[in-house]
Structure formats: C-alpha cells, structure tokens
Write an enzyme that holds these catalytic residues in place. Structure first.
Site, PDB file in Angstrom:
ATOM      1  N   ILE A 403       0.706  -1.245   0.077  1.00 60.12           N
ATOM      2  CA  ILE A 403      -0.124  -0.374  -0.358  1.00 60.12           C
ATOM      3  C   ILE A 403       1.047   1.319   0.387  1.00 60.12           C
ATOM      4  O   ILE A 403       0.389   2.225  -0.308  1.00 60.12           O
ATOM      5  CB  ILE A 403      -1.262  -0.389   0.597  1.00 60.12           C
ATOM      6  CG1 ILE A 403      -1.845  -0.930   1.323  1.00 60.12           C
ATOM      7  CG2 ILE A 403      -1.842   1.325   1.169  1.00 60.12           C
ATOM      8  CD1 ILE A 403      -2.767  -1.402  -0.474  1.00 60.12           C
ATOM      9  N   GLU A 456       8.126   5.670   2.075  1.00 57.35           N
ATOM     10  CA  GLU A 456       7.930   7.029   2.756  1.00 57.35           C
ATOM     11  C   GLU A 456       8.588   6.906   4.695  1.00 57.35           C
ATOM     12  O   GLU A 456       8.239   7.058   5.559  1.00 57.35           O
ATOM     13  CB  GLU A 456       6.206   6.590   3.246  1.00 57.35           C
ATOM     14  CG  GLU A 456       5.952   6.596   1.543  1.00 57.35           C
ATOM     15  CD  GLU A 456       4.034   6.076   1.844  1.00 57.35           C
ATOM     16  OE1 GLU A 456       3.246   5.913   3.702  1.00 57.35           O
ATOM     17  OE2 GLU A 456       3.348   5.865   1.165  1.00 57.35           O
ATOM     18  N   HIS A 665      -2.937  -4.441  11.314  1.00 59.17           N
ATOM     19  CA  HIS A 665      -3.431  -4.049  12.414  1.00 59.17           C
ATOM     20  C   HIS A 665      -3.918  -5.159  14.134  1.00 59.17           C
ATOM     21  O   HIS A 665      -3.404  -5.396  14.490  1.00 59.17           O
ATOM     22  CB  HIS A 665      -5.134  -4.086  12.714  1.00 59.17           C
ATOM     23  CG  HIS A 665      -4.813  -2.704  11.806  1.00 59.17           C
ATOM     24  ND1 HIS A 665      -3.957  -1.454  11.987  1.00 59.17           N
ATOM     25  CD2 HIS A 665      -5.515  -2.488  10.817  1.00 59.17           C
ATOM     26  CE1 HIS A 665      -3.986  -0.304  10.262  1.00 59.17           C
ATOM     27  NE2 HIS A 665      -4.894  -0.638  10.399  1.00 59.17           N
TER      28      HIS A 665
END
Length: 733
Positions: A403, A456, A665
C-alpha cells in the site's frame, strides 16, 4: 444555568495511555502495574473536568475501546485478564474495526450471534463509581440502540433489541442498589435516519428500561434528532442535543417545544473542530435555543456538541505555534474553559469572554482559489485504459505490491526528529532517507514484488506530512488524538488558502524509480482524507477548500508523470467517514468529494491510477465509488476474510481490485490459508485478470521480520496461482 462536559481525551498530556499499554504489550510492565497507571491517568483526566465544569460523567475510561467494553458488559464476549482483553483488538481473536459514525475514531465491531443471551456479566460503571470521590456524578454508558446499531447483528434486530433492553433494565437495577443515582447515556444513533418502526420500539423499550428513580441524561450528537416529540415520552432527566452539527435541532424544538420537568443539555461548543469559540455568538445562540424551547435558565446545561476525544488535549503543549494561530484555536482543555465563560457572559460579565474571542472576531475570511472541471471514469474508458496499461507496464497476472509505507524503526524516527529540531543537517538527513530507500528497493526486488514503493520513511503520517509541505496549514507538536487502540496521530489545521509552491513527494519517489527497472508507485493522500483527518477553521464552504487542495495535489501528480512515474496512487480511506450521517445530505457531499478526487487524477490515459480505502461500509457507498476516476482499488478485507468483496461483485464492479491479504493491525504475519481464501473469492467474483495482491494497509507499524515473511508468502502464492493458470487450470473455486 450550569455546565456539562463529556468525552475528555484519555490519552494523557504526554501520551501516557499509549506508552503504558505498549509497555505492557512488550512485557516491560505487569498487568497490575498497568492497571495502577491507568487509574492514576484517569484521576488526572477527571481533574480537568473539575477545574471548569459543574457536571461530567465518570467511567468513560477504557483500556482499548468503549464499544467492546459494552459487549463484555452484556456477555457477548468473555475476557478474563488483559491479555485476553487485548487479543480482541490486535490478536487472532481480533474483531473487525469500523469508523465511529462519520469520524476517524475506529471501534471494534461486536458480532451479536443469533440467539445471543444477554446478561450483566461485568458491571463496568460500578468499578469507577466505587473508586470515585464524585459519588453524585453520572456514570457513563452507551445506549442500547446505538450499541446494537453499531454491532453486526446476525439474528432479528427487533428481537435482539427487545432482549438487550431487558438486560439494560437489570443493569439499571444494579446501579440503584449500588447507590448510583444518575446515568450519562450516549445514543448518537438517534441522529441517524431512524425508522417509524424503530422509534416505536425505542419508546416502548426505554420506558420499561428506565426507572423514574434513576436520573438518565440522554446525550445525542453528530446531527439532529428527527423524533424529539417521541423521546419526550421516555422519562429522561435530560436530553442533550448537538446545535453545531445538528442545525435542524432548533427547527425541531420550534415544532415540539420542550417538556416540563426535563433539562436540556445544549451542545453549543464544537466538540469536533478546533476553531476558537466566539463566546458572545454562543450566548446569542443559547438565548435563541432558550426562547425556542420555552424553558428557564435553571433547566439548561451548556455543553460540548460531541465527545471531546476528537480534539487534542491542550494548546498549553504547543510551544512553537505562533500567537496568531493559537489565538484562533481551542483544544479539549480550552473547550472546558469556554464552557465556563458562556454562563458568565450570559449573565452580563463579558470582559473575559470578549478578550478570549478577540482574535476570532478580527480574523478575515479566506477567498478560495479557482478550480477546474473534471469528469468521472466510465467503464468503456477503463477498458481502453486497461490495454494501454498492459503495454506500458507489462505486469503478470496477480501483480503483487504494497500500500505504501514500510516499517519505521527507532532510527528512522530519531533522524526525522533530529532534522526537524535542527540537530541534523538537510544534506545528512536526505542522504539517510536516500539510503533507506535504496535498501528497501533492493529488498522489494529480492522478495519479488512486481510494483514497488519508496517506503515513505520521510513521512510522519499520511496527512501531517503533506500539510507541512503545503501552504495554508498549521501543524502541532503535541496535538495527538487517538485513532484506535493506542494508535495516535496529529491532525493538521487549515487556516489559510491552500497552495503548492514546492514538490511534495517527487524527490523520494523518483529516487526509488531510478534504482529499479520495475514500476514504482507515486503515492499521496487524497483531498477528502486530508481534510477529514485534519481540522479546518476557515469559514468558507468545505468543498471549496477541498477543490483548492485537489488542484495542488493534481499539480504534484502531473510533475511525477513528467518525471516518468507510470502509476499514481491517491489514498482516500476517509471518503466514507466524512460523509453526513443523514441520507438526505449524502448526495451533496459525495458530489463534491468524488469531484475533488477526480480533479486530482485528471492525468494522461497512459497513467494507471490506484486508490486505497479501508474500514469502510462499502455497501453504502459503492455507487459513488463507481464514479471515481481510478483503474485499481486496494481495500481492507483480511480481518473479515473477504466478505466485502461480494458488495463490489453485486454492484457490477469491472475494474481491477486488490483485496487486502494480511491484517496488518493484528500482531501476526500473513497466513497462507487466509491469503488463499480471499484470493479464491476474488477470482470467483472478478476473474484472475483483475486481481492484485497486497496487504490491507500500510506497514509502518509492523516489524521487518513479519513484513518480509508476509510479503514473501503473498509473492509465493501469486507465483503458484500464475503457474496453475499457465498450465490451463480454470482457477474456478
């Protein structure tokens, strides 16, 4: 006239809530030590209320999520000990997460199985009542209608609701026996589009449930209540209404008046945004409400419009923010202060109020910039684009990707902090980030991913990073709020006209692109999510702000394309959550929200456009999703084993889709069984030529070991399925 507040953040001034729980997860402190820490933190939280307001609830605190606590209270789940408790949020027992109404707070979704027998298995409010010195304060619970509306009910809703309300009645009896005299009951689902049948059931059950000897304060928020007159039949001690988001509440009061013997909790101080209140304007609003409801001052409580946990704790912690900006803002602590100012100003003592609101009155409205038109992507256009992208990208069946973000270890965070604090030069910082990108690209190639990302490492999060690079935003040092569990973020604040005067992502993304022959995605956050996960204190319409932001992001996308980037991903996980909760308001919202996304992605046809969404009720918005200009959508599906895919199939979805194959998660790596289960469903619904393989979400919070293991499993299974396809297998499941 008195003051009433609720929902003050549990995070702590220095994020003690987060650090203590995560220390427990790491094994650094015992369960007893954690509990001791949490009760000390709760005492500090309650002390903030005591400084400023007359009435507040006790028992709002939770170790993870209040919605899940309600499920424990009524025997839906059992959790002896904190290890078991936390497993429902992050372990193999992890429940599905959803956004709490149209906010960015995520709650755990209880599953109410058919035939569920409710009982008072754990009387949580009694724990806080017994430990509290404030015996006359109300105890906090969620109302049964809201609890059930937010749960996944597998049997008859009507029957389940009746039985749940009977259990609530037993809970209230226990309250009375324990000496509890007052209850703060939040039922924000009353602001949804409640049917006539549901209204009838609410009135019938709540009248049975609530004894006249127990004071129950009903608190609603996020919008207006459309059946006020029916609520008056229930023996509430007070009704709380949102007069900030629920503007229709005044019109509803005009029609119905307000009953004798009942108090009105007036939510007039904004609980969801950080613009400082004009206190005298609030006084005028209060007088209007009083006149409309035809009630006396002694039956009015001045309150916040929604729970204060949507706000950072206090401006006291913002040492670097300019006085100009501080003077137009209010966080949770400042909201409590404002509540205290309003009755003073109402009674004629206006000096302090005028001083507090001075900067707000002097601030000038921002004139929004010009925007341009765009069109949505039609299916016929997608078919043509698909062929172009096959030629441009030459990707295999079941292309594998991620992602966007990769793990950020302590060294990454330290170097970023040192650079921000001026302890590290720009040259050394850029060299460090460039080295991390180089290492990641090599690792992604070794794993065998087909479409790469730059990782990122330079980004604090997916919203704040862009706000710091765009004109028109203010960011904070300590403006943390909870998203879910212990996950926190700092929302940026729009204070001025938005513009892009320098590149946002181009340096890092093109650096990664030059290191590989494989395609690298250019990734940034979409305009709706940036606004939804931030605050805006400008007075012009929000859609104009969104179009300004979309224009700036489109400029960034075009620059990336000029530099050779062939795939652009615009993340919009908040596009559902930001929508109004009333159906009649959704069309106008989605009209500008979808348009703003399509403005960003108005790019040459050869560019493949991706978007990412997670934790949404896709069934409610699928028709709008189909109007968005993208070629590939990646979504969260692992936690509920791909159930949501049927929603896309039923809607006739004919583009590419990347179902999330790893629940990032949880605390476990991706499991082959889950990957194959979801992949098989995807092939069945959409065909192998339309399936991408990826995790549910970004990997920033994971560690490298589980990340590599999980991605290797995804790549391995992709190769297995390609091999089967090449051998002539139909891959039918």
């Amino acid at each position: 006239m008195k003051t009433y507040a609720y929902g003050f953040p549990r995070l702590g001034k220095k994020r003690e809530f987060k650090s203590a729980i995560e220390d427990y997860w790491k094994g650094n402190i015992s369960e007893d030590k954690l509990i001791s820490w949490m009760f000390r933190l709760e005492k500090q939280r309650l002390s903030e209320y005591k400084k400023y307001v007359d009435l507040f609830p006790k028992g709002e605190f939770t170790f993870y999520d209040n919605m899940f606590d309600m499920a424990l209270m009524f025997g839906v789940y059992k959790a002896k000990g904190l290890n078991r408790y936390f497993s429902f949020g992050r372990g193999r027992n992890a429940l599905e997460m959803k956004k709490y109404f149209n906010t960015n707070y995520h709650y755990l979704v209880p599953v109410i199985k058919k035939g569920q027998k409710f009982r008072v298995a754990w009387n949580k409010p009694l724990v806080y009542h017994e430990k509290s010195s404030q015996k006359r304060k109300p105890v906090a619970i969620m109302g049964p209608y809201t609890f059930l509306k937010l749960s996944r009910v597998e049997g008859s809703f009507d029957k389940t609701f009746n039985e749940l309300c009977a259990a609530y009645k037993k809970l209230f009896v226990q309250f009375e026996k324990a000496g509890i005299t007052s209850v703060h009951m939040e039922d924000p689902a009353f602001c949804l589009d409640v049917t006539a049948k549901e209204i009838k059931a609410i009135v019938k059950n709540y009248k049975k449930m609530i004894s006249r000897d127990l004071e129950v304060n009903l608190i609603t928020y996020y919008d207006s209540v459309d059946f006020l007159k029916e609520l008056y039949k229930i023996p509430f001690a007070a009704i709380g209404l949102d007069f900030v988001s629920g503007e229709s509440n005044i019109a509803n009061l005009e029609k119905t008046g307000f009953p004798e013997g009942m108090n009105l909790v007036c939510g007039i101080v904004d609980g969801r945004n950080v613009g400082r209140s004009d206190i005298m304007a609030k006084v005028r609003l209060l007088k209007r409400i009083k006149k409309t409801a035809r009630i006396n001052d002694d039956r009015i409580y001045v309150s916040n419009s929604a729970p204060l946990f949507h706000l950072p704790i206090s401006l006291d912690n913002e040492t670097n923010m300019s006085a100009k900006h501080k003077n137009i803002l209010s966080f949770a602590k400042e909201r409590l202060y404002e509540l205290g100012l309003i009755p003073k100003a109402y009674s004629g003592d206006t000096k302090e109020a005028e001083l507090w609101s001075k900067a707000v009155k002097e601030s000038q409205p921002v004139k929004p910039g010009k925007v341009f038109d765009t069109v949505s992507l039609k299916e016929s256009v997608y078919s043509r684009r698909k062929k172009v992208h096959q030629e441009e990208l030459d990707l295999p069946f079941f292309p594998t990707t991620t992602i966007g973000s990769f793990p950020q270890d302590s060294e990454v965070r330290k170097m970023r902090l040192d650079y921000r604090k001026g302890r590290l030069s720009k040259t050394k910082y850029k060299s460090f980030i460039g080295g991390r990108i180089k290492d990641l690209v090599k690792k992604e190639e070794e794993i065998g991913l087909d479409v790469l990302v730059h990782g990122e490492f330079e980004r604090t999060d997916m919203v704040e990073f862009f706000a710091q690079k765009l004109d028109g935003f203010v960011t904070t040092e300590s403006g943390w709020i909870i998203s879910y569990g212990t996950r926190v973020y700092r929302p940026p604040i729009v204070v001025d006209k938005i513009g892009r005067t320098k590149p946002l992502t181009a340096g890092e993304i093109t650096h990664a692109d030059h290191l590989t022959h494989k395609p690298v995605k250019g990734i940034f956050t979409g305009p709706v999510t940036i606004l939804a996960w931030g605050f805006c204190v400008r007075t012009d319409p929000i859609y104009k702000v969104a179009f300004e932001l979309a224009k700036a992001l489109n400029e960034e996308a075009k620059d990336l394309v000029k530099k050779g980037i062939k795939i652009i991903q615009v993340d919009e996980p908040a596009i559902k959550e930001f929508s109004p909760i009333k159906k009649r308001m959704k069309k106008a919202y989605f009209g500008w929200a979808i348009r703003s996304f399509n403005m960003v992605t108005k790019l040459p046809e050869r560019v493949q456009i991706h978007t990412h969404m997670c934790y949404s009720e896709f069934a409610e918005i699928i028709d709008w999703i189909l109007k968005m200009n993208f070629d590939v959508i990646t979504i969260e599906t692992a936690r509920e084993k791909g159930k949501v895919l049927e929603t896309f199939f039923r809607a006739g979805f004919k583009r590419d889709i990347g179902p999330g194959l790893w629940d990032i998660h949880s605390k476990y790596p991706a499991e082959e069984r889950t990957i194959k289960t979801i992949l098989n469903k995807s092939i069945k619904f959409f065909g192998p030529e339309h399936i991408w393989m990826n995790p549910d979400c970004g990997l920033k919070t994971r560690n490298w070991e589980e990340t590599e293991l999980s991605l290797e499993r995804i790549v391995k299974i992709a190769k297995q399925y390609r091999k089967r396809l090449l051998k002539g297998s139909s891959l039918k499941i």
